[in-house]
Write a protein that holds these residues in place. Structure first.
Motif, PDB file in Angstrom:
ATOM      1  N   MET A   1     -26.986  19.288 -57.962  1.00 49.67           N
ATOM      2  CA  MET A   1     -26.383  18.664 -58.983  1.00 49.67           C
ATOM      3  C   MET A   1     -26.237  17.120 -58.579  1.00 49.67           C
ATOM      4  SD  MET A   1     -22.717  19.697 -60.646  1.00 49.67           S
ATOM      5  CE  MET A   1     -23.404  21.243 -61.362  1.00 49.67           C
ATOM      6  N   ALA A   2     -26.257  16.083 -59.469  1.00 45.09           N
ATOM      7  CA  ALA A   2     -25.923  14.950 -59.181  1.00 45.09           C
ATOM      8  C   ALA A   2     -24.491  14.519 -58.834  1.00 45.09           C
ATOM      9  CB  ALA A   2     -26.457  13.830 -60.452  1.00 45.09           C
ATOM     10  N   VAL A   3     -24.391  13.499 -57.970  1.00 43.77           N
ATOM     11  CA  VAL A   3     -23.139  13.300 -57.424  1.00 43.77           C
ATOM     12  C   VAL A   3     -22.551  12.133 -58.390  1.00 43.77           C
ATOM     13  CG1 VAL A   3     -21.793  12.372 -55.551  1.00 43.77           C
ATOM     14  CG2 VAL A   3     -23.489  14.065 -55.102  1.00 43.77           C
ATOM     15  N   ARG A   4     -21.326  12.163 -58.964  1.00 46.21           N
ATOM     16  CA  ARG A   4     -20.476  11.141 -59.581  1.00 46.21           C
ATOM     17  C   ARG A   4     -20.016  10.152 -58.638  1.00 46.21           C
ATOM     18  NH1 ARG A   4     -16.971  15.919 -61.902  1.00 46.21           N
ATOM     19  NH2 ARG A   4     -18.308  16.633 -63.623  1.00 46.21           N
ATOM     20  N   SER A   5     -20.189   8.919 -59.330  1.00 44.99           N
ATOM     21  CA  SER A   5     -19.679   7.720 -58.519  1.00 44.99           C
ATOM     22  C   SER A   5     -18.314   7.320 -58.926  1.00 44.99           C
ATOM     23  CB  SER A   5     -20.687   6.683 -58.755  1.00 44.99           C
ATOM     24  OG  SER A   5     -20.576   6.252 -60.220  1.00 44.99           O
ATOM     25  N   ASN A   6     -17.967   7.626 -60.273  1.00 44.52           N
ATOM     26  CA  ASN A   6     -16.599   7.520 -60.772  1.00 44.52           C
ATOM     27  C   ASN A   6     -16.079   8.323 -61.601  1.00 44.52           C
ATOM     28  OD1 ASN A   6     -16.403   4.520 -59.812  1.00 44.52           O
ATOM     29  ND2 ASN A   6     -18.163   4.259 -61.311  1.00 44.52           N
ATOM     30  N   PRO A   7     -15.573   9.645 -60.906  1.00 43.07           N
ATOM     31  CA  PRO A   7     -14.942  10.828 -61.596  1.00 43.07           C
ATOM     32  C   PRO A   7     -13.767  10.326 -62.322  1.00 43.07           C
ATOM     33  CG  PRO A   7     -14.462  10.814 -59.137  1.00 43.07           C
ATOM     34  CD  PRO A   7     -15.285   9.775 -59.380  1.00 43.07           C
ATOM     35  N   THR A   8     -13.545  10.933 -63.664  1.00 43.13           N
ATOM     36  CA  THR A   8     -12.350  10.700 -64.210  1.00 43.13           C
ATOM     37  C   THR A   8     -11.198  11.228 -63.667  1.00 43.13           C
ATOM     38  OG1 THR A   8     -12.489  12.641 -65.704  1.00 43.13           O
ATOM     39  CG2 THR A   8     -13.683  10.611 -66.262  1.00 43.13           C
ATOM     40  N   GLY A   9     -10.113  10.897 -64.130  1.00 47.04           N
ATOM     41  CA  GLY A   9      -8.577  11.319 -63.701  1.00 47.04           C
ATOM     42  C   GLY A   9      -8.573  12.952 -63.931  1.00 47.04           C
ATOM     43  N   ARG A  10      -9.325  13.552 -64.900  1.00 47.82           N
ATOM     44  CA  ARG A  10      -9.308  14.905 -65.078  1.00 47.82           C
ATOM     45  C   ARG A  10      -9.952  15.572 -64.136  1.00 47.82           C
ATOM     46  NH1 ARG A  10      -7.371  18.691 -68.621  1.00 47.82           N
ATOM     47  NH2 ARG A  10      -8.630  20.442 -69.334  1.00 47.82           N
ATOM     48  N   GLN A  11     -11.375  14.951 -63.911  1.00 48.63           N
ATOM     49  CA  GLN A  11     -12.144  15.541 -62.906  1.00 48.63           C
ATOM     50  C   GLN A  11     -11.541  15.499 -61.535  1.00 48.63           C
ATOM     51  OE1 GLN A  11     -15.416  13.088 -63.607  1.00 48.63           O
ATOM     52  NE2 GLN A  11     -16.228  14.491 -65.335  1.00 48.63           N
ATOM     53  N   LEU A  12     -10.939  14.442 -61.200  1.00 47.91           N
ATOM     54  CA  LEU A  12     -10.074  14.424 -59.829  1.00 47.91           C
ATOM     55  C   LEU A  12      -9.079  15.383 -59.672  1.00 47.91           C
ATOM     56  CD1 LEU A  12      -9.620  10.444 -59.720  1.00 47.91           C
ATOM     57  CD2 LEU A  12     -11.158  11.901 -58.149  1.00 47.91           C
ATOM     58  N   ARG A  13      -8.331  15.546 -60.910  1.00 51.04           N
ATOM     59  CA  ARG A  13      -7.317  16.642 -60.792  1.00 51.04           C
ATOM     60  C   ARG A  13      -7.981  18.100 -60.603  1.00 51.04           C
ATOM     61  NH1 ARG A  13      -1.999  17.173 -62.738  1.00 51.04           N
ATOM     62  NH2 ARG A  13      -1.013  19.051 -61.738  1.00 51.04           N
ATOM     63  N   LEU A  14      -8.976  18.382 -60.929  1.00 46.99           N
ATOM     64  CA  LEU A  14      -9.729  19.715 -61.209  1.00 46.99           C
ATOM     65  C   LEU A  14     -10.091  19.875 -59.349  1.00 46.99           C
ATOM     66  CD1 LEU A  14     -11.099  22.355 -61.830  1.00 46.99           C
ATOM     67  CD2 LEU A  14     -13.031  20.874 -62.597  1.00 46.99           C
ATOM     68  N   GLY A  15     -10.612  18.950 -58.971  1.00 49.86           N
ATOM     69  CA  GLY A  15     -10.745  19.048 -57.550  1.00 49.86           C
ATOM     70  C   GLY A  15      -9.826  19.133 -56.649  1.00 49.86           C
ATOM     71  N   ALA A  16      -8.719  18.401 -57.106  1.00 50.48           N
ATOM     72  CA  ALA A  16      -7.248  18.386 -56.342  1.00 50.48           C
ATOM     73  C   ALA A  16      -6.800  20.035 -56.410  1.00 50.48           C
ATOM     74  CB  ALA A  16      -6.345  17.426 -56.524  1.00 50.48           C
ATOM     75  N   GLU A  17      -6.957  20.490 -57.565  1.00 48.88           N
ATOM     76  CA  GLU A  17      -6.210  21.793 -57.586  1.00 48.88           C
ATOM     77  C   GLU A  17      -7.159  22.926 -56.734  1.00 48.88           C
ATOM     78  OE1 GLU A  17      -3.659  22.826 -59.074  1.00 48.88           O
ATOM     79  OE2 GLU A  17      -3.199  20.733 -59.374  1.00 48.88           O
ATOM     80  N   LEU A  18      -8.518  22.753 -56.772  1.00 54.48           N
ATOM     81  CA  LEU A  18      -9.301  23.524 -55.983  1.00 54.48           C
ATOM     82  C   LEU A  18      -9.031  23.432 -54.642  1.00 54.48           C
ATOM     83  CD1 LEU A  18     -12.706  23.035 -57.596  1.00 54.48           C
ATOM     84  CD2 LEU A  18     -11.253  25.014 -57.948  1.00 54.48           C
ATOM     85  N   ARG A  19      -8.717  22.088 -54.015  1.00 55.89           N
ATOM     86  CA  ARG A  19      -8.216  21.963 -52.716  1.00 55.89           C
ATOM     87  C   ARG A  19      -6.729  22.617 -52.506  1.00 55.89           C
ATOM     88  NH1 ARG A  19      -6.709  17.104 -53.063  1.00 55.89           N
ATOM     89  NH2 ARG A  19      -4.560  17.272 -52.836  1.00 55.89           N
ATOM     90  N   LYS A  20      -5.830  22.556 -53.401  1.00 61.42           N
ATOM     91  CA  LYS A  20      -4.804  23.293 -53.346  1.00 61.42           C
ATOM     92  C   LYS A  20      -4.983  24.602 -52.865  1.00 61.42           C
ATOM     93  CE  LYS A  20      -1.937  19.984 -55.772  1.00 61.42           C
ATOM     94  NZ  LYS A  20      -1.324  19.726 -57.214  1.00 61.42           N
ATOM     95  N   LEU A  21      -5.828  25.207 -53.851  1.00 63.85           N
ATOM     96  CA  LEU A  21      -6.082  26.857 -53.553  1.00 63.85           C
ATOM     97  C   LEU A  21      -6.614  27.115 -52.179  1.00 63.85           C
ATOM     98  CD1 LEU A  21      -7.685  27.803 -56.911  1.00 63.85           C
ATOM     99  CD2 LEU A  21      -5.242  28.096 -56.432  1.00 63.85           C
ATOM    100  N   ARG A  22      -7.579  26.280 -51.718  1.00 68.25           N
ATOM    101  CA  ARG A  22      -8.154  26.648 -50.393  1.00 68.25           C
ATOM    102  C   ARG A  22      -7.196  26.356 -49.230  1.00 68.25           C
ATOM    103  NH1 ARG A  22      -9.378  22.963 -46.692  1.00 68.25           N
ATOM    104  NH2 ARG A  22      -9.528  21.267 -48.087  1.00 68.25           N
ATOM    105  N   GLU A  23      -6.114  25.435 -49.617  1.00 68.64           N
ATOM    106  CA  GLU A  23      -5.248  24.998 -48.297  1.00 68.64           C
ATOM    107  C   GLU A  23      -4.037  26.029 -48.653  1.00 68.64           C
ATOM    108  OE1 GLU A  23      -3.705  20.984 -49.597  1.00 68.64           O
ATOM    109  OE2 GLU A  23      -5.469  20.162 -48.188  1.00 68.64           O
ATOM    110  N   ARG A  24      -3.772  26.769 -49.756  1.00 67.61           N
ATOM    111  CA  ARG A  24      -2.813  27.935 -49.757  1.00 67.61           C
ATOM    112  C   ARG A  24      -3.457  29.086 -48.787  1.00 67.61           C
ATOM    113  NH1 ARG A  24      -2.260  26.491 -55.545  1.00 67.61           N
ATOM    114  NH2 ARG A  24      -0.653  25.154 -55.757  1.00 67.61           N
ATOM    115  N   ALA A  25      -4.786  29.194 -49.072  1.00 66.95           N
ATOM    116  CA  ALA A  25      -5.491  30.166 -48.288  1.00 66.95           C
ATOM    117  C   ALA A  25      -5.321  30.104 -46.938  1.00 66.95           C
ATOM    118  CB  ALA A  25      -6.792  30.378 -48.878  1.00 66.95           C
TER     119      ALA A  25
END
Length: 283
Positions: A1-25
């Protein structure tokens, strides 16, 4: 899958929430990659919004991360579904990315709330009022930039008119109502517009009168956007150097408490309309 160079705020927030799930684990990105049979770079790219994630992948990650909060998982999964370009994308090479992120947050919000001291909230401004504000920016905007920002601000207001509209609570200090940006004529038109908007079913306007004295958050312009679940709420702070977005759970809770306290000391909607009526009469 192509890597985005400039993710939107919503895309950044989605990634941040996935990180939070991982860190809680209690997992590092390397450990998570091993658990998922992926490369560490893939996990990193997901968590920085640089690659897309499907709803099914979100559910799989949540399962591996032992997250039992189904409402949160489904709300995060829903963030993957809207991949079409929003209207704000036409401004991407014209306005700062933070303004586009704000429009995207508003578009996806389930409820909006603002508490503001010195200005009428952007979602309730008239064209003339907004234009006067942008003319006063330092350093001065060229005329075309002023018009781009005015049109962008007015287009943001569509969230209040769509079906269903987004419920909106605006807590406005009396000082903002008395500032005659653009002169008495523009000020009167703005107050009349505000009064009319306050009578819409999904819009609540409450005035914080001078008589209320001190109040929490008096030095800030606070904009609170509610997500499908409280963990996905967003606070937007309007600052001279650009917008700031907060989404840490402790920050969200602090601003919920702050806004509740401010709302509690503001006039009720009927008394707020009376005060606005009196200001219009005096112009």
């Amino acid at each position: 899958m192509a890597v985005r160079s400039n993710p939107t705020g919503r895309q950044l927030r989605l990634g941040a929430e996935l990180r939070k799930l991982r860190e809680r684990a209690g997992l590092t990105s390397t450990a998570a990659a091993q658990l998922l049979g992926m490369k560490q770079a893939q996990v990193s790219n997901m968590e920085t919004g640089r690659v897309g994630v499907s709803a099914e992948r979100v559910r799989t990650l949540a399962c591996h991360y032992a997250c039992s909060d189904r409402a949160l998982v489904e709300a995060i999964a829903d963030m993957t579904g809207d991949r079409k370009r929003g209207w704000w994308e036409e401004y991407r090479e014209i306005l700062p990315a933070g303004l586009l992120d704000l429009a995207e947050v508003e578009h996806h919000a389930t409820h909006l709330c603002t508490a503001i001291t010195a200005h009428i909230p952007g979602l309730l401004q008239t064209t003339d009022h907004a234009r006067e504000l942008f003319r006063q920016v330092v350093p001065e905007f060229p005329p075309p930039d002023v018009e781009h920002r005015v049109s962008f601000r007015i287009k943001r207001q569509a969230v209040l008119f769509r079906d269903p509209s987004t419920p909106y609570l605006a807590i406005i200090h009396e000082a903002a109502l008395r500032m005659q940006f653009g002169g008495p004529g523009v000020a009167k038109g703005q107050l009349e517009h505000l009064l009319g908007m306050s009578e819409r079913d999904d819009i609540t306007v409450k005035v914080l009168p001078f008589a209320a004295g001190s109040f929490p958050g008096s030095g800030q312009s606070i904009f609170y956007s509610s997500g499908q679940v409280p963990q996905l709420d967003t606070v937007h702070l309007d600052q001279a150097h650009g917008p700031a977005f907060l989404d840490a759970e402790a920050q969200l809770e602090m601003y919920r408490v702050l806004l509740d306290r401010v709302e509690a000391i503001a006039l009720d909607p009927a008394k707020s309309r009376d005060l606005i009526h009196n200001l219009i009469r005096d112009l």
